[in-house]
Design a protein around this motif. Structure first.
Motif, PDB file in Angstrom:
ATOM      1  N   ALA A   1      40.303  30.130  48.380  1.00 34.73           N
ATOM      2  CA  ALA A   1      40.370  31.787  48.117  1.00 34.73           C
ATOM      3  C   ALA A   1      38.867  31.932  47.813  1.00 34.73           C
ATOM      4  O   ALA A   1      37.953  31.508  47.109  1.00 34.73           O
TER       5      ALA A   1
ATOM      6  N   SER B   1      36.211  35.771  48.232  1.00 28.70           N
ATOM      7  CA  SER B   1      36.467  37.244  48.617  1.00 28.70           C
ATOM      8  C   SER B   1      35.093  37.928  48.482  1.00 28.70           C
ATOM      9  O   SER B   1      34.131  37.654  48.007  1.00 28.70           O
TER      10      SER B   1
ATOM     11  N   THR C   1      39.960  39.701  50.469  1.00 29.43           N
ATOM     12  CA  THR C   1      40.150  38.374  50.270  1.00 29.43           C
ATOM     13  C   THR C   1      40.623  37.524  51.384  1.00 29.43           C
ATOM     14  O   THR C   1      41.425  37.862  52.082  1.00 29.43           O
TER      15      THR C   1
ATOM     16  N   LEU D   1      41.949  33.668  52.540  1.00 29.86           N
ATOM     17  CA  LEU D   1      42.798  32.609  51.810  1.00 29.86           C
ATOM     18  C   LEU D   1      43.193  31.736  53.062  1.00 29.86           C
ATOM     19  O   LEU D   1      44.041  31.844  54.010  1.00 29.86           O
TER      20      LEU D   1
END
Length: 194
Positions: free
Chosen positions: A60, A62, A67, A69
């Protein structure tokens, strides 16, 4: 309708797990990695000897409220076993989202998923907050029964668009998913995606 069969398993496993995700439900940074080996042994009561390996990794990252993933998972059972307790399954939300849950089955499976998720709001009252997210996913993978099945040519692709609310009980999702060729699904559920 389905045939009934008795299965016996005696298994020893070893696993390595690393988890630095900052949130189990909606992570914004960190990694989660799992490497697991299962050894089914006749000496422990299994119908036959077999070895399985599962690798699962999530990262992950950000930028602000957005974000990214990335998830990759690979699984394989060796020794040419063909009983359902040693199969791997794909299908369902974020696992080739246009398919029914666990629709694809095989002794080998691979899946790569990229999600882009943005927190829209943080509604609630007092200290009780329920973050609201919108997201999209791109997914590719399949499950194979035969070791000589062509991998690249049979890879299935799909994706999803979703809204999610992080409630105190569990995440709540409304989603639409698609997978080639021409498969579609809609989701409305309360619960974790794994």
């Amino acid at each position: 309708i389905l045939p009934v069969d008795d299965l016996s398993r005696g298994t020893v496993f070893t696993a390595l797990r690393m988890d630095t995700l900052d949130n189990a439900r909606f992570p914004t940074r960190g990694s989660l990695g799992v490497l697991r080996f299962d050894f089914d042994l006749e000496a422990l009561g299994s119908d036959e000897d077999a070895v399985s390996i599962v690798f699962d990794f999530t990262q992950a990252l950000s930028w602000g409220r957005t974000t990214f993933l990335l998830n990759a998972e690979l699984a394989k059972t060796f020794d040419n076993v063909d009983t359902i307790d040693r199969f791997f399954f794909l299908g369902g939300f974020l696992r080739l989202s246009g398919l029914h849950p666990d629709e694809l089955v095989g002794t080998e499976s691979a899946l790569v998923t990229l999600r882009i998720q943005r927190q829209l709001a943080n509604p609630g009252f007092a200290q009780f907050r329920f973050p609201l997210y919108v997201g999209i996913s791109g997914e590719g993978g399949n499950a194979w029964l035969a070791p000589d099945d062509p991998r690249v040519k049979t890879t299935r692709y799909g994706g999803s668009v979703y809204f999610a609310l992080d409630t105190p009980i569990a995440p709540f999702y409304i989603a639409y998913g698609f997978t080639n060729p021409d498969r579609h699904a809609a989701y409305l559920f309360l619960g974790q995606t794994f």
